[in-house]
Design a protein around this motif. Sequence first.
Motif, PDB file in Angstrom:
ATOM      1  N   GLU A  52      17.875 -40.424 -37.760  1.00 59.55           N
ATOM      2  CA  GLU A  52      16.532 -40.227 -38.311  1.00 59.55           C
ATOM      3  C   GLU A  52      16.357 -40.991 -39.618  1.00 59.55           C
ATOM      4  N   ARG A  53      17.375 -40.919 -40.485  1.00 59.76           N
ATOM      5  CA  ARG A  53      17.279 -41.598 -41.782  1.00 59.76           C
ATOM      6  C   ARG A  53      17.301 -43.121 -41.610  1.00 59.76           C
ATOM      7  N   PHE A  54      18.124 -43.613 -40.695  1.00 57.67           N
ATOM      8  CA  PHE A  54      18.180 -45.060 -40.443  1.00 57.67           C
ATOM      9  C   PHE A  54      16.845 -45.559 -39.893  1.00 57.67           C
ATOM     10  N   ALA A  55      16.215 -44.770 -39.019  1.00 59.91           N
ATOM     11  CA  ALA A  55      14.908 -45.159 -38.473  1.00 59.91           C
ATOM     12  C   ALA A  55      13.877 -45.228 -39.586  1.00 59.91           C
ATOM     13  N   CYS A 114      38.947 -41.439 -44.690  1.00 60.83           N
ATOM     14  CA  CYS A 114      37.580 -41.269 -44.200  1.00 60.83           C
ATOM     15  C   CYS A 114      36.809 -42.501 -44.674  1.00 60.83           C
ATOM     16  N   PHE A 115      36.095 -43.150 -43.766  1.00 60.97           N
ATOM     17  CA  PHE A 115      35.385 -44.359 -44.166  1.00 60.97           C
ATOM     18  C   PHE A 115      34.233 -44.634 -43.206  1.00 60.97           C
ATOM     19  N   ALA A 116      33.363 -45.540 -43.633  1.00 57.50           N
ATOM     20  CA  ALA A 116      32.288 -46.034 -42.786  1.00 57.50           C
ATOM     21  C   ALA A 116      32.341 -47.548 -42.802  1.00 57.50           C
ATOM     22  N   GLY A 117      31.738 -48.158 -41.802  1.00 57.58           N
ATOM     23  CA  GLY A 117      31.680 -49.607 -41.739  1.00 57.58           C
ATOM     24  C   GLY A 117      30.393 -50.068 -41.076  1.00 57.58           C
ATOM     25  N   LYS A 150      27.652 -58.829 -52.280  1.00 57.44           N
ATOM     26  CA  LYS A 150      28.358 -58.678 -53.555  1.00 57.44           C
ATOM     27  C   LYS A 150      27.504 -57.930 -54.565  1.00 57.44           C
ATOM     28  N   LYS A 151      26.207 -58.238 -54.578  1.00 58.28           N
ATOM     29  CA  LYS A 151      25.292 -57.548 -55.491  1.00 58.28           C
ATOM     30  C   LYS A 151      25.284 -56.054 -55.201  1.00 58.28           C
ATOM     31  N   GLY A 152      25.491 -55.694 -53.929  1.00 55.76           N
ATOM     32  CA  GLY A 152      25.546 -54.294 -53.540  1.00 55.76           C
ATOM     33  C   GLY A 152      26.936 -53.701 -53.594  1.00 55.76           C
ATOM     34  N   GLY A 153      27.886 -54.429 -54.174  1.00 50.22           N
ATOM     35  CA  GLY A 153      29.244 -53.919 -54.323  1.00 50.22           C
ATOM     36  C   GLY A 153      30.090 -54.012 -53.065  1.00 50.22           C
ATOM     37  N   ASP A 208      22.844 -45.069 -48.226  1.00 55.09           N
ATOM     38  CA  ASP A 208      22.895 -46.047 -49.326  1.00 55.09           C
ATOM     39  C   ASP A 208      23.829 -47.200 -48.970  1.00 55.09           C
ATOM     40  N   PHE A 209      25.011 -46.890 -48.437  1.00 55.45           N
ATOM     41  CA  PHE A 209      25.954 -47.939 -48.037  1.00 55.45           C
ATOM     42  C   PHE A 209      25.333 -48.855 -46.986  1.00 55.45           C
TER      43      PHE A 209
END
Length: 228
Positions: A52-55, A114-117, A150-153, A208-209
């Motif tokens: 829902e948030r991605f949409a 724990c991670f996301a990609g 890079k600007k987004g880390g 945010d990521f």
Amino acid sequence: MAGAFQGFGEKAIPFLKALDFHQSREWFQENRDLYQSELHEPFCDLVETLSERFAAAGLGLRGDRKKSLFRINRDVRFSKDKRPYNRHLSAILSPDGTKMEQGVFYVHIGLERCFAGVAWWQPAPELLQAMRKAIVTKPAAFRGMVAALKKGGLALDAEDCLKRAPRSFEDVSEDDLAQAVRNRHFVVRHDIDPATIHTAALVDGLVDFTLRAKPLLDWGRAIQGKTG
């Protein structure tokens, strides 16, 4: 019942530790209710809340509680390691909601980390060739994408890259481009603090990521659209 993600249960990681210790179908069946309440149902809620948030954010990624999660059971048919259960639970959100697409969001809750990609992972040869060609023939677009990350880390992960230049790219001389064409995948990652998985705030961090990773999605989609 489906609902907005409120966090994984406090026993989610302890359950994975116990499952890894026992690695027993009998133990898992005896504790299935705990798995459902602490891990599986919250993960399903996470997928649907993120969808829902991605949409709403226009990210072009979606999933659902039936198709997006990977099974906790390991496929041991061709493995010497016959342990029946994974040490993690994971899911993919993709442009079409299946696990077969490219340009995806992946989230992994496990014992080691724990991670996301956000990833173009093992793209088909035609698409991978097109991505490599785009790096060389349109370096400004590639470098612009890298600069935006890079600007987004964030930075492209060089894991599992080729040791030598692939065929027809041996003459690429500029270091950043020569490194990039050796990639087998195009991936950015985000480490998740395990202490944060128990609250709804996890969703905000993952959204945010993914917004910060959008330049990679946009770059790959532009190339993919020309090869489809």
